[in-house]
Scaffold this active site. Structure first.
Site, mmCIF file in Angstrom:
data_model
loop_
_atom_site.group_PDB
_atom_site.id
_atom_site.type_symbol
_atom_site.label_atom_id
_atom_site.label_comp_id
_atom_site.label_asym_id
_atom_site.label_seq_id
_atom_site.Cartn_x
_atom_site.Cartn_y
_atom_site.Cartn_z
ATOM 1 N N LYS A 11 0.655 -1.136 0.141
ATOM 2 C CA LYS A 11 0.006 -0.159 0.004
ATOM 3 C C LYS A 11 0.903 1.281 -0.034
ATOM 4 C CE LYS A 11 -3.811 -2.140 2.115
ATOM 5 N NZ LYS A 11 -5.105 -1.997 3.351
ATOM 6 N N TYR A 51 -12.409 -1.920 -3.642
ATOM 7 C CA TYR A 51 -12.908 -2.362 -2.265
ATOM 8 C C TYR A 51 -14.398 -2.154 -2.148
ATOM 9 C CZ TYR A 51 -8.259 -2.311 0.034
ATOM 10 O OH TYR A 51 -6.967 -2.672 0.557
ATOM 11 N N PHE A 59 -15.308 4.107 6.785
ATOM 12 C CA PHE A 59 -14.089 4.377 6.571
ATOM 13 C C PHE A 59 -13.752 4.241 5.025
ATOM 14 C CE2 PHE A 59 -13.880 -0.004 7.864
ATOM 15 C CZ PHE A 59 -13.589 -0.874 6.600
ATOM 16 N N THR A 93 -5.182 -7.234 10.794
ATOM 17 C CA THR A 93 -5.768 -5.800 10.003
ATOM 18 C C THR A 93 -5.001 -4.869 11.073
ATOM 19 O OG1 THR A 93 -7.319 -7.023 8.960
ATOM 20 C CG2 THR A 93 -7.224 -4.476 8.863
ATOM 21 N N ARG A 104 2.517 -6.333 9.194
ATOM 22 C CA ARG A 104 1.888 -5.208 9.900
ATOM 23 C C ARG A 104 2.481 -4.676 11.477
ATOM 24 N NH1 ARG A 104 -3.743 -7.367 7.645
ATOM 25 N NH2 ARG A 104 -3.880 -6.202 5.715
ATOM 26 N N ASN A 114 -2.123 0.322 6.715
ATOM 27 C CA ASN A 114 -1.589 -0.830 7.371
ATOM 28 C C ASN A 114 -0.709 -1.776 6.258
ATOM 29 O OD1 ASN A 114 -3.690 -1.827 5.631
ATOM 30 N ND2 ASN A 114 -4.667 -3.082 7.098
ATOM 31 N N HIS A 117 -2.309 -5.512 1.823
ATOM 32 C CA HIS A 117 -3.618 -6.160 1.611
ATOM 33 C C HIS A 117 -3.475 -7.674 1.119
ATOM 34 C CE1 HIS A 117 -7.620 -7.080 0.057
ATOM 35 N NE2 HIS A 117 -7.100 -7.678 -0.849
ATOM 36 N N GLU A 128 -9.993 -10.608 -7.523
ATOM 37 C CA GLU A 128 -8.939 -9.741 -7.246
ATOM 38 C C GLU A 128 -7.756 -9.822 -8.047
ATOM 39 O OE1 GLU A 128 -9.959 -8.858 -2.515
ATOM 40 O OE2 GLU A 128 -7.843 -9.686 -2.928
#
Ligand code: CMP
Length: 140
Positions: A11, A51, A59, A93, A104, A114, A117, A128
Site C-alpha cells: 500500500k 474495495y 472508512f 489488520t 503489519r 496498514n 492487503h 482480485e
C-alpha cells in the site's frame, strides 16, 4: 495442501517509505513466490471498485483516498496454502493486534495505513487477481 495464488497489494504508506523490498523479503522467506508484480498509481475510482465490498463502511471514503494517495505495488503470490500463509505473514489488520515479526507489526502505521492487503478466500483471490492482471502476466 494445494498450490494457490493470492492477490497482494503493497500500500501507499509502504511504497512511500521505500519498504517494497523488505516486504517482498518477508513473502519470499515464508516460501511465497512472486509470480506477477507491477507498480501502479490507482485513481480513487479504481480503488473504490476494488474495495466495493466495503462501500457501506464508514472508512470507505478514507480508504479509497488513501489507496490513491501514492503508488501501490500489486502482486500475485503463489505457494502451498498461499492465501492463509500470506495472511499469517501480513498479521492482523490492526497493527496493534499483529503478532511480532509480521509485516503489519513491523511496518504498519494504523488500521487504515496498514502497509499490505491480501485476499481472504479462493473466490476473492480469483476476482482480485483478475482485477489487476491478465493471464499472460502470471508467470509461475
Ligand atoms: P485490507 O486488508 O486492505 O481490507 C480493507 C481495508 O480497510 C483494511 O485492510 C484496512 O486498511 C481498512 N480498514 C479496516 N478497518 C478500518 C478502520 N476502522 N478505519 C480505517 N480503515 C480501515
Amino acid at each position: 495442501m494445494a498450490i494457490e495464488r493470492t492477490l497482494s497489494i503493497i500500500k501507499p504508506d509502504a511504497t512511500a517509505r521505500n519498504l517494497t523490498g523488505k516486504i517482498n523479503a518477508k513473502f519470499e522467506d515464508a516460501g511465497l513466490r512472486i509470480v506477477a508484480q507491477k507498480r501502479i498509481q490507482l485513481t480513487p475510482a479504481q480503488a473504490g471498485k476494488f474495495y466495493e465490498v466495503h462501500a457501506s463502511r464508514p472508512f470507505y471514503g478514507e480508504l479509497c483516498e488513501f489507496m490513491a494517495s501514492a503508488p501501490v505495488v500489486v502482486q500475485v503470490l503463489e505457494g502451498e496454502g498461499a492465501i492463509a500463509k500470506n495472511r499469517e505473514v501480513m498479521g492482523a489488520t490492526n497493527p496493534a493486534d499483529a503478532a511480532p515479526g509480521t509485516i503489519r507489526a513491523e511496518f504498519a502505521q494504523s488500521v487504515g495505513e496498514n502497509s499490505v492487503h491480501g485476499s481472504d478466500a479462493p473466490e476473492t483471490a480469483a476476482v482480485e487477481i483478475a482485477y489487476f492482471f491478465s493471464g499472460l502476466e502470471l508467470v509461475g
